[in-house]
Structure formats: C-alpha cells, structure tokens
Design a protein around this motif. Structure first.
Motif, PDB file in Angstrom:
ATOM      1  N   PHE A   1      42.491  66.183  55.378  1.00  0.00           N
ATOM      2  CA  PHE A   1      43.846  65.800  54.977  1.00  0.00           C
ATOM      3  C   PHE A   1      43.825  64.456  54.255  1.00  0.00           C
ATOM      4  CE2 PHE A   1      48.416  64.976  56.685  1.00  0.00           C
ATOM      5  CZ  PHE A   1      48.959  65.357  55.472  1.00  0.00           C
ATOM      6  N   GLU A   2      43.102  63.483  54.820  1.00  0.00           N
ATOM      7  CA  GLU A   2      42.978  62.175  54.169  1.00  0.00           C
ATOM      8  C   GLU A   2      42.253  62.309  52.834  1.00  0.00           C
ATOM      9  OE1 GLU A   2      41.223  58.950  56.260  1.00  0.00           O
ATOM     10  OE2 GLU A   2      42.843  58.837  57.720  1.00  0.00           O
ATOM     11  N   ARG A   3      41.198  63.107  52.797  1.00  0.00           N
ATOM     12  CA  ARG A   3      40.428  63.285  51.567  1.00  0.00           C
ATOM     13  C   ARG A   3      41.290  63.893  50.466  1.00  0.00           C
ATOM     14  NH1 ARG A   3      36.648  66.117  53.662  1.00  0.00           N
ATOM     15  NH2 ARG A   3      35.545  64.289  54.401  1.00  0.00           N
ATOM     16  N   ALA A   4      42.089  64.890  50.827  1.00  0.00           N
ATOM     17  CA  ALA A   4      42.987  65.515  49.842  1.00  0.00           C
ATOM     18  C   ALA A   4      44.022  64.511  49.356  1.00  0.00           C
ATOM     19  CB  ALA A   4      43.672  66.730  50.463  1.00  0.00           C
TER      20      ALA A   4
ATOM     21  N   ASP B   1      47.013  55.558  55.608  1.00  0.00           N
ATOM     22  CA  ASP B   1      47.674  55.627  56.916  1.00  0.00           C
ATOM     23  C   ASP B   1      48.311  56.996  57.072  1.00  0.00           C
ATOM     24  OD1 ASP B   1      47.088  52.993  57.595  1.00  0.00           O
ATOM     25  OD2 ASP B   1      48.915  52.239  56.646  1.00  0.00           O
ATOM     26  N   GLN B   2      47.926  57.701  58.110  1.00  0.00           N
ATOM     27  CA  GLN B   2      48.548  58.997  58.377  1.00  0.00           C
ATOM     28  C   GLN B   2      49.774  58.772  59.251  1.00  0.00           C
ATOM     29  OE1 GLN B   2      45.923  62.128  59.479  1.00  0.00           O
ATOM     30  NE2 GLN B   2      47.578  63.539  59.954  1.00  0.00           N
TER      31      GLN B   2
ATOM     32  N   ASP C   1      52.402  65.340  59.128  1.00  0.00           N
ATOM     33  CA  ASP C   1      52.834  65.873  57.836  1.00  0.00           C
ATOM     34  C   ASP C   1      52.631  64.965  56.637  1.00  0.00           C
ATOM     35  OD1 ASP C   1      53.669  68.063  59.299  1.00  0.00           O
ATOM     36  OD2 ASP C   1      55.715  67.318  59.476  1.00  0.00           O
ATOM     37  N   TYR C   2      52.468  63.655  56.838  1.00  0.00           N
ATOM     38  CA  TYR C   2      52.418  62.725  55.715  1.00  0.00           C
ATOM     39  C   TYR C   2      51.249  61.766  55.827  1.00  0.00           C
ATOM     40  CZ  TYR C   2      57.150  64.241  54.676  1.00  0.00           C
ATOM     41  OH  TYR C   2      58.246  64.997  54.367  1.00  0.00           O
ATOM     42  N   VAL C   3      50.697  61.424  54.652  1.00  0.00           N
ATOM     43  CA  VAL C   3      49.674  60.393  54.553  1.00  0.00           C
ATOM     44  C   VAL C   3      50.132  59.409  53.484  1.00  0.00           C
ATOM     45  CG1 VAL C   3      47.303  59.879  53.889  1.00  0.00           C
ATOM     46  CG2 VAL C   3      47.773  61.879  55.263  1.00  0.00           C
TER      47      VAL C   3
ATOM     48  N   ASP D   1      51.652  69.919  52.542  1.00  0.00           N
ATOM     49  CA  ASP D   1      51.566  71.098  51.678  1.00  0.00           C
ATOM     50  C   ASP D   1      50.854  70.828  50.359  1.00  0.00           C
ATOM     51  OD1 ASP D   1      53.454  69.641  50.308  1.00  0.00           O
ATOM     52  OD2 ASP D   1      55.021  71.164  50.388  1.00  0.00           O
ATOM     53  N   GLY D   2      50.274  69.617  50.207  1.00  0.00           N
ATOM     54  CA  GLY D   2      49.490  69.304  49.015  1.00  0.00           C
ATOM     55  C   GLY D   2      50.267  68.649  47.898  1.00  0.00           C
ATOM     56  N   ARG D   3      51.495  68.208  48.157  1.00  0.00           N
ATOM     57  CA  ARG D   3      52.322  67.599  47.125  1.00  0.00           C
ATOM     58  C   ARG D   3      52.439  66.097  47.327  1.00  0.00           C
ATOM     59  NH1 ARG D   3      57.098  70.411  44.844  1.00  0.00           N
ATOM     60  NH2 ARG D   3      56.078  72.199  43.958  1.00  0.00           N
ATOM     61  N   ILE D   4      52.513  65.397  46.215  1.00  0.00           N
ATOM     62  CA  ILE D   4      52.841  63.970  46.241  1.00  0.00           C
ATOM     63  C   ILE D   4      54.358  63.894  46.223  1.00  0.00           C
ATOM     64  CG2 ILE D   4      52.783  61.820  44.957  1.00  0.00           C
ATOM     65  CD1 ILE D   4      50.021  62.678  43.927  1.00  0.00           C
ATOM     66  N   VAL D   5      54.946  63.280  47.250  1.00  0.00           N
ATOM     67  CA  VAL D   5      56.400  63.214  47.333  1.00  0.00           C
ATOM     68  C   VAL D   5      56.949  61.867  46.899  1.00  0.00           C
ATOM     69  CG1 VAL D   5      56.637  65.034  49.044  1.00  0.00           C
ATOM     70  CG2 VAL D   5      56.307  62.686  49.800  1.00  0.00           C
TER      71      VAL D   5
END
Length: 109
Positions: free
Chosen positions: A46-49, A70-71, A75-77, A100-104
């Motif tokens: 998750f951090e790597r992505a 920072d996680q 759901d968010y990093v 879900d793989g999106r930058i928000v």
C-alpha cells in the motif's frame, strides 16, 4: 531441427517478459533497477503504491524525493516530499492516496 527450438524460445520470451513487468519490475526489474521509490523505502504494498503514484504525479514538476509516508487508517496514505524546481516557493508537496489506487488530493507549497 531449428524449427523445434522456435516455440521453446517464444515461450521463454513470454515468461521472462512477465517477470520483468510484474509489480515493481518483478524479478528482473528488481535486479535491473525496475520500479521507482523516489528515495523512500516503503514498508508494504500500500505504501509502495502510494509512493509510486504520488511520486509520478509530483515528477511532472521536477525531480522528486519522497521524505515521509504516513498511513491514516486502512484507507488513506499521506505522502510528503520535495520537488527540485527553480521555483523555491513550490518545492514541497503533499499527496493523499486512497486504497482504491486514486490520488484524492495533491498540493505543492
């Protein structure tokens, strides 16, 4: 006899191609320097992505160095880093990456 080697060579090429393109560069990608961590050693997938996605977004402005990740919950990093640019007023960035793989959210300061 040479025709019998062609299917084996093609099968080997397909298998090696799969290794080189899997994940962060796969087996051969890790050996040959595949993937980009933007100077940060991520602890999990998750951090790597998040580092890869946010670093890719920040690289539109210049050379990127991720300083902190920072996680926030499951759901968010949040990814923090610096961008080497000529505009010193906008040399830091903050990025929020969702599960879900999106930058928000992406901001430079």
């Amino acid at each position: 006899m040479h025709r019998a080697l062609i299917p084996a060579a093609l099968a080997g090429t397909v298998m090696l191609g799969g290794c080189a393109s899997y994940g962060n560069g796969g087996l051969l990608g890790d050996i040959l320097g595949g993937g980009n961590n933007y100077g940060y050693d991520a602890r999990g997938d998750f951090e790597r992505a998040a580092v890869e996605a946010c670093g890719r977004e920040a690289s539109r402005f210049g050379r990127v160095n991720v300083e902190r990740v920072d996680q926030q919950g499951r759901d968010y990093v949040f990814v923090y880093g610096r961008i080497e640019t000529r505009d010193y007023d906008r040399d830091e960035f903050t990025c929020v990456f969702r599960e879900d793989g999106r930058i928000v959210d992406f901001q430079t300061r």
